[in-house]
Enzyme design. Structure first.
Site, PDB file in Angstrom:
ATOM      1  N   THR A 144      -3.294 -23.175 -65.452  1.00  0.00           N
ATOM      2  CA  THR A 144      -3.965 -24.270 -66.180  1.00  0.00           C
ATOM      3  C   THR A 144      -5.497 -24.392 -65.742  1.00  0.00           C
ATOM      4  O   THR A 144      -6.075 -23.945 -64.711  1.00  0.00           O
ATOM      5  CB  THR A 144      -3.350 -25.760 -65.603  1.00  0.00           C
ATOM      6  OG1 THR A 144      -4.180 -26.603 -65.956  1.00  0.00           O
ATOM      7  CG2 THR A 144      -3.083 -25.648 -64.107  1.00  0.00           C
ATOM      8  N   SER A 179      -3.409 -32.480 -58.469  1.00  0.00           N
ATOM      9  CA  SER A 179      -1.889 -32.787 -58.461  1.00  0.00           C
ATOM     10  C   SER A 179      -1.068 -31.704 -57.730  1.00  0.00           C
ATOM     11  O   SER A 179      -1.515 -30.905 -57.749  1.00  0.00           O
ATOM     12  CB  SER A 179      -1.395 -33.325 -59.959  1.00  0.00           C
ATOM     13  OG  SER A 179      -1.194 -32.212 -60.670  1.00  0.00           O
ATOM     14  N   TYR A 181       1.567 -30.839 -59.202  1.00  0.00           N
ATOM     15  CA  TYR A 181       1.641 -29.689 -60.311  1.00  0.00           C
ATOM     16  C   TYR A 181       0.694 -28.663 -60.281  1.00  0.00           C
ATOM     17  O   TYR A 181       0.946 -27.401 -60.360  1.00  0.00           O
ATOM     18  CB  TYR A 181       1.981 -30.199 -61.697  1.00  0.00           C
ATOM     19  CG  TYR A 181       1.634 -29.599 -62.699  1.00  0.00           C
ATOM     20  CD1 TYR A 181       2.318 -28.338 -63.153  1.00  0.00           C
ATOM     21  CD2 TYR A 181       0.179 -30.000 -63.570  1.00  0.00           C
ATOM     22  CE1 TYR A 181       1.833 -27.621 -64.257  1.00  0.00           C
ATOM     23  CE2 TYR A 181      -0.070 -29.085 -64.456  1.00  0.00           C
ATOM     24  CZ  TYR A 181       0.746 -28.091 -64.875  1.00  0.00           C
ATOM     25  OH  TYR A 181       0.277 -27.254 -65.879  1.00  0.00           O
ATOM     26  N   HIS A 182      -0.757 -29.299 -60.506  1.00  0.00           N
ATOM     27  CA  HIS A 182      -1.509 -28.270 -60.547  1.00  0.00           C
ATOM     28  C   HIS A 182      -1.596 -27.355 -59.331  1.00  0.00           C
ATOM     29  O   HIS A 182      -2.124 -26.166 -59.388  1.00  0.00           O
ATOM     30  CB  HIS A 182      -2.895 -29.094 -60.835  1.00  0.00           C
ATOM     31  CG  HIS A 182      -3.059 -29.802 -62.179  1.00  0.00           C
ATOM     32  ND1 HIS A 182      -2.964 -31.038 -62.265  1.00  0.00           N
ATOM     33  CD2 HIS A 182      -3.475 -29.328 -63.435  1.00  0.00           C
ATOM     34  CE1 HIS A 182      -3.107 -31.594 -63.506  1.00  0.00           C
ATOM     35  NE2 HIS A 182      -3.539 -30.461 -64.169  1.00  0.00           N
ATOM     36  N   LYS A 185       0.394 -24.247 -59.818  1.00  0.00           N
ATOM     37  CA  LYS A 185      -0.168 -23.071 -60.478  1.00  0.00           C
ATOM     38  C   LYS A 185      -1.273 -22.267 -59.697  1.00  0.00           C
ATOM     39  O   LYS A 185      -1.587 -21.191 -59.802  1.00  0.00           O
ATOM     40  CB  LYS A 185      -0.862 -23.731 -61.693  1.00  0.00           C
ATOM     41  CG  LYS A 185       0.212 -24.449 -62.891  1.00  0.00           C
ATOM     42  CD  LYS A 185       0.588 -23.568 -63.733  1.00  0.00           C
ATOM     43  CE  LYS A 185       1.459 -24.045 -64.859  1.00  0.00           C
ATOM     44  NZ  LYS A 185       1.997 -23.502 -65.835  1.00  0.00           N
TER      45      LYS A 185
END
Lengths: 419, 419
Positions: A144, A179, A181-182, A185
């Protein structure tokens, strides 16, 4: 080419599987179907009804004669993915199989842990499966643009030449994700880069921008081929959410000032980018990064685009600034490079009014399934989900995921205080 | 200060708990004791016998009158660490509680997953516990110099000023870790940095070099206060392993050419560095990084130091170059800054012959517990453990850890191929 698409039940995984099949590749589509369970846990659902994977591949076969093999597997189970890779010996693996919502990852400690364990362990297992059974296979991994954050210098594609104290080196671009989530990655990227070097794997990390759009040429062929469309606070990406809000006469909810600038792309470009990366593999041992987006917009600019598209039809749309639940900067420098996919032949679809009209049209046809209470953000980056939900309805609560980690060590605190 | 030491059963955690208690701080020492289980799984053990945590804190109390509270908890269990932090409301948490062996993390997919899940989830849980119950508490986290890898430019302390296309920014130093263990610390650093920004936590990441030495003033007080000493291929750090080899007349096994250069420090400096960081906390929202080592050596230089110390006693020691089981560069530029702890008052112990003599003396007193077959590397970075072990004895096998991830989704591969 033989290609394995992991996460093939998702918003982008399914259109990618179809696109690659349509282009003549032999596709194995795999998923654990956990995304449908997460919907139930979050009280959310796709705006358009989506068929089961079995129905989807049957319909595709009937319409086109092309066969997609469907495999239900959990990437977090190492023997399953090892067996799948060994069985099909793919030329490429396209890896979408991750928890991909930033708000979901910020709900609670359990959600943060679930997100990072799911994503990091799934990718680690895949890397070991490739080392074991298909070391020549090209891993096409969805990353991302959010991995980079918003540095005050230009964002390069994965690496940057740094001159420092009279020496220089080409080093991984520094990461400042916003975050859990980020961050997951970011962790994946580091793990993959290491295995390319240590084991000679080859990988392309597609640092993707925010995707918008309701489908592709293939998903539009039949109602049973449609991909999911999320408009809620947890799973909906910003432009899709704005279109949904506009369709039902709800104000476009801009977080804070709306100066948050990001890279965006049309879902039709996502499937093409994946294909381009796949058709042009890196050398063994190479870890390369493509920034996968086509245009930069601020959130407020996007809202204005949607408003303008409505005004062209004589319709009024309000833009409402709501308190920003996130902790990213609302005004900042942003200039991200995105040349490498263009060099491979990508012909971008720019964001235009007809696309916005088309998405709004889809929402209008499914208006009865919209639940407006899902527009407003439920998750606060600083306090998580439950706090933000105190004032809201009980049916908007999230279900806590089961613990991702289990160990025989007794969990209870045992203390011995000496007299 | 009230301080919680996590990982207090380890080589460094225990001496740190003692040192901080001796300095007058109120210490809660917590550990899951998993390190002792990992020893059983790897067929390894501490060269010196170590007492149980209960005996250790009893002995410390009897000798000094100082009380250390002992708590057995698993940091991977979020409610346990949340309860512990809430109960003691510490001013600082010193976090050593991680799987810290690079070779262990490279044995197999299961070991890689176990390492990253254990370390990343433990740290995430701690961050959530601090947000919940002690947001003002200072997190002192043990990182590793190995996070940086070996870039061709000077290594700064955590951040680097980058000038690029006429703009500049101070960004996180790029990371190029060389094992799944080292990568787990990279992941931790990114997660912690984010929570400092998003939640206003305060943290010091101590990127520590390779530690050597057999103990501190406090652990030397009594046999029941000793800390563990590892000399094997999995847990032994390089200088300690060389001293053990020298003591029993075994050649010093240098991996490859031995040009691998790293930062090193004496265990007595470790405990002092942690204390200095703790006594000088950063501001709220600040994430700072100290490079915690005192001298740079190549592996070959270390071997030569040990040989020289033996020669001074008229003893011959052989240096043997064995195939490098790792994938790091054997000759490279290395210049890492380590100024910030010196600025806080660290007075380093340089590596000298008397220290080497002292460590070798300790090994000689415990000679009967040395198992020479544990000197040679069993884990190959490219192929993992089992392959490398084919030629070796069955008792040197590793036990596979139980899966770190469990989910209700059926793990078996289910496929539907259409006719």
């Amino acid at each position: 080419m033989r290609v394995l698409v992991l996460g093939a039940d998702g918003y982008l995984g399914w259109p990618t599987a179809l696109h690659l099949s349509a282009a003549g590749h032999d596709v194995v589509a795999a998923d654990s179907l956990i995304r449908r369970r997460w919907d139930r846990l979050c009280g959310t659902q796709s705006l358009v009804r989506i068929a089961s994977m079995v129905r989807r591949v049957e319909r595709w076969k009937r319409l086109t004669g092309r066969q997609i093999v469907w495999a239900r597997i959990d990437l977090c189970h190492l023997p399953s993915i090892t067996a799948l890779v060994a069985r099909y010996n793919p030329d490429a693996v396209v890896h979408f199989a991750e928890q991909r919502s930033a708000p979901y990852s910020m709900i609670s400690g359990s959600h943060a842990v679930e997100t990072q364990v799911n994503n990091v362990v799934g990718t680690l297992n895949l890397l070991f499966a490739l080392r074991e059974s298909a070391p020549d296979c090209h891993l096409v991994k969805l990353g991302t643009m959010g991995e980079y954050g918003t540095p005050n210098i230009d964002i390069e594609e994965g690496f940057i030449e740094i001159h420092h104290n009279d020496r220089s080196d080409r080093l991984p671009y520094p990461k400042q994700a916003g975050s859990f989530y980020h961050l997951s990655k970011v962790h994946d990227s580091h793990n993959i880069m290491f295995t390319c070097k240590a084991w000679g794997l080859r990988a392309t990390d597609l640092n993707q921008g925010v995707v918008y759009g309701s489908g592709t040429a293939e998903t539009d062929l039949h109602s049973q081929l449609r991909t999911r469309f999320d408009y809620d606070d947890i799973w909906g990406t910003v432009l899709n959410r704005f279109c949904a809000q506009a369709a039902v006469g709800y104000p476009l909810t801009v977080y804070g000032q709306g100066g948050q600038t990001r890279g965006f792309l049309d879902i039709r470009d996502t499937v093409r980018c994946v294909e381009l990366a796949m058709l042009n593999p890196p050398k063994r041992s190479e870890f390369r990064v493509f920034n996968q987006f086509t245009e930069q917009f601020s959130v407020l600019q996007l809202a204005e685009r949607v408003r303008a598209a409505r005004t062209a039809h004589g319709l009024q749309t309000e833009v409402a600034h709501v308190p920003n639940p996130r902790t990213d900067a609302e005004t900042h420098y942003y200039n991200a490079k995105h040349q490498r996919l263009l060099d491979l032949g990508l012909e971008p679809h720019g964001l235009d009014e007809s696309l916005i009209d088309q998405v709004i049209g889809l929402v209008e046809r499914n208006k009865s399934r919209i639940r407006k209470e899902l527009f407003a953000p439920r998750v606060d980056w600083r306090r998580g989900g439950p706090t933000a939900m105190r004032a809201s309805q009980s049916r908007r609560r999230f279900v806590t995921p089961r613990p991702a980690v289990t160990r025989r060590t007794p969990p209870a605190v045992r203390e011995s205080k000496l007299a």
